[in-house]
Design a protein around this motif. Sequence first.
Motif, mmCIF file in Angstrom:
data_model
loop_
_atom_site.group_PDB
_atom_site.id
_atom_site.type_symbol
_atom_site.label_atom_id
_atom_site.label_comp_id
_atom_site.label_asym_id
_atom_site.label_seq_id
_atom_site.Cartn_x
_atom_site.Cartn_y
_atom_site.Cartn_z
ATOM 1 N N ALA A 1 0.969 -1.272 -0.089
ATOM 2 C CA ALA A 1 -0.193 0.042 -0.039
ATOM 3 C C ALA A 1 0.931 1.361 0.008
ATOM 4 N N VAL A 2 1.697 1.142 0.935
ATOM 5 C CA VAL A 2 2.751 2.554 1.132
ATOM 6 C C VAL A 2 3.605 2.701 -0.289
ATOM 7 N N ASN B 1 2.884 1.618 -3.193
ATOM 8 C CA ASN B 1 1.950 2.088 -4.294
ATOM 9 C C ASN B 1 1.777 3.623 -4.099
ATOM 10 N N GLU B 2 1.406 4.080 -2.941
ATOM 11 C CA GLU B 2 1.120 5.267 -2.517
ATOM 12 C C GLU B 2 2.233 6.467 -3.065
ATOM 13 N N THR C 1 2.702 6.601 -6.847
ATOM 14 C CA THR C 1 1.483 7.301 -7.656
ATOM 15 C C THR C 1 1.985 8.715 -7.241
ATOM 16 N N ILE C 2 2.030 9.031 -6.010
ATOM 17 C CA ILE C 2 2.487 10.656 -5.851
ATOM 18 C C ILE C 2 3.585 11.123 -6.704
ATOM 19 N N LEU D 1 2.783 11.244 -10.205
ATOM 20 C CA LEU D 1 1.777 12.548 -10.784
ATOM 21 C C LEU D 1 2.433 13.936 -10.585
ATOM 22 N N LYS D 2 3.475 13.914 -9.711
ATOM 23 C CA LYS D 2 4.250 15.084 -9.428
ATOM 24 C C LYS D 2 4.950 15.201 -10.763
ATOM 25 N N ARG E 1 4.373 14.248 -13.975
ATOM 26 C CA ARG E 1 3.715 14.848 -14.768
ATOM 27 C C ARG E 1 3.295 16.348 -14.578
#
Lengths: 244, 54, 224
Positions: free
Chosen positions: B34-35, B37-38, B41-42, B45-46, B48
Amino acid sequence: MYKWIHQFGSPKYFYDISLHLSKWVTIVCIVCFIGGLYGGLVLAPADYQQGDSFRIIYVHVPAAWMSLFIYVILATSGAISLIWHIKITDIIARVSAPIGASFTFLALSTGAIWGKPMWGTYWVWDARLTSELILLFLYLGYIALQSAFDDKRIAARAGAILALIGIINIPIIHYSVEWWSTLHQGPTITKLDKPSIHLTMLIPLILMVIAFKTFYIAIALIKTRSEILKYECNSSWVKKILGN
Amino acid sequence: MSLNNFFAMGGYAAYVWSAYGISFIVLFLNIFLAVRNERKTIDELKKRLGSNNK
Amino acid sequence: MSEYINIFNVILKRDLMLAFRDKTDFINSLIFFIIVITLFPLTFGTKSTIVNEIIPGMIWISALLATCLSLETIFRSDFEDGSIEQLTLSRYPLTLLVSAKIFAHWITFGMPLIIISLLMGILLSLSNEIIIALFITLILGTPILSLLGSVMVALTIGLRGGMLLNLLILPLSMPVLIFSTVAIQNAALNQSIIAETYFLAGILVLAITLAPLATAAALRIRLS
């Protein structure tokens, strides 16, 4: 009610709330976990029939309960997203499925380890074990179906239908397996079903159940948050969060 | 109660500790995935977001 | 009301005619069924005790597997030529149209399967009680499989890989398998099979009520 659901379903609102919630849930989880482990492994006296092997109960039973609980979550959030088309419940269902599968696996494996000293074999075709195994298959089918779709929205709604059918089926499966196993081997000796469980044994169990439940919530929240960010990556509030 | 007694678990050590071991591995994997993956993702996104601004 | 019955009949006739024209799918899965059943005596021998104990259960497992193979045909051709979209757009309830298609599948596949299993049972010289129990459980069980399967087909049709369908159907169809084989074992011991029959009938009623609804919903989701 209707308004509340839509407000709750709004990704930004959920994101903000979940940050607060996460903190508290994690604290409760850690406290209950430590308390439950200490109580269960140290304070609780050894069972007069099973000796110390009964201590497996403190991971086995919470895992088994959570495996069912999370399937119910899959079905209810599926129903909600079918009726109201809410993104959040789609996400919750998708991130919960692997957690549920891992708990089911945990319940099965600890059950098998416990079975060895108690029944003499790792696996008996006991009604509960068998229906738990079928539950694992249901989870795997759900995950496989979800991953077969490219479109996440269709995947969520297809999964919702599968989960709803599964939840109708679970009592039938359980009952049929019970029916079958009593016919095959006579009622299994379930020493664990003794109603008189001592308080020093019960309290750690309750603590562990709370710990597992909050653990699931904490993990699901983390995963849901990152999925929300992915979904909403073009909205201004996400950019603001990422900017900091 | 001595520490040795505690680890021996009345002769059931292998069963009890392997059950708890599996539980911790499963719980840990859940947290870890979970961590990770988080973070991923962040980061993505940053990145991008950064390339969009330029 | 009579309009609905009419449209049900129209769809039923259409599907039966299509199945009759393009027989290969159904016939192949029926042949598969026969071949699998003949494998069992070849593996386990032909002692009558073994045959009576094992074969009825094996007939059921083969029926389940053969059904899995044949299920895709319920919607495949409609999905490929796009007529399924026409059905969802029609002014009649999709649930009704879908029920007709499921019924057609059962007539073209379930009924021959029952007849073949009875013939195989007689050829393998099963006792009369077992053959009767086999008949009762199959006649209640195969429609359940068709109904349950239609939902899963609607969910998975057109996705890559056909294994997914089997993965979804098999766990869900376990209660049917369990009640049927328990009934057959009871029959072999000359005991009553009323309880299991009631259970199967109950599941069948539940499936008839819910499965067409779920199939229609699944199709709408897939086509949205």
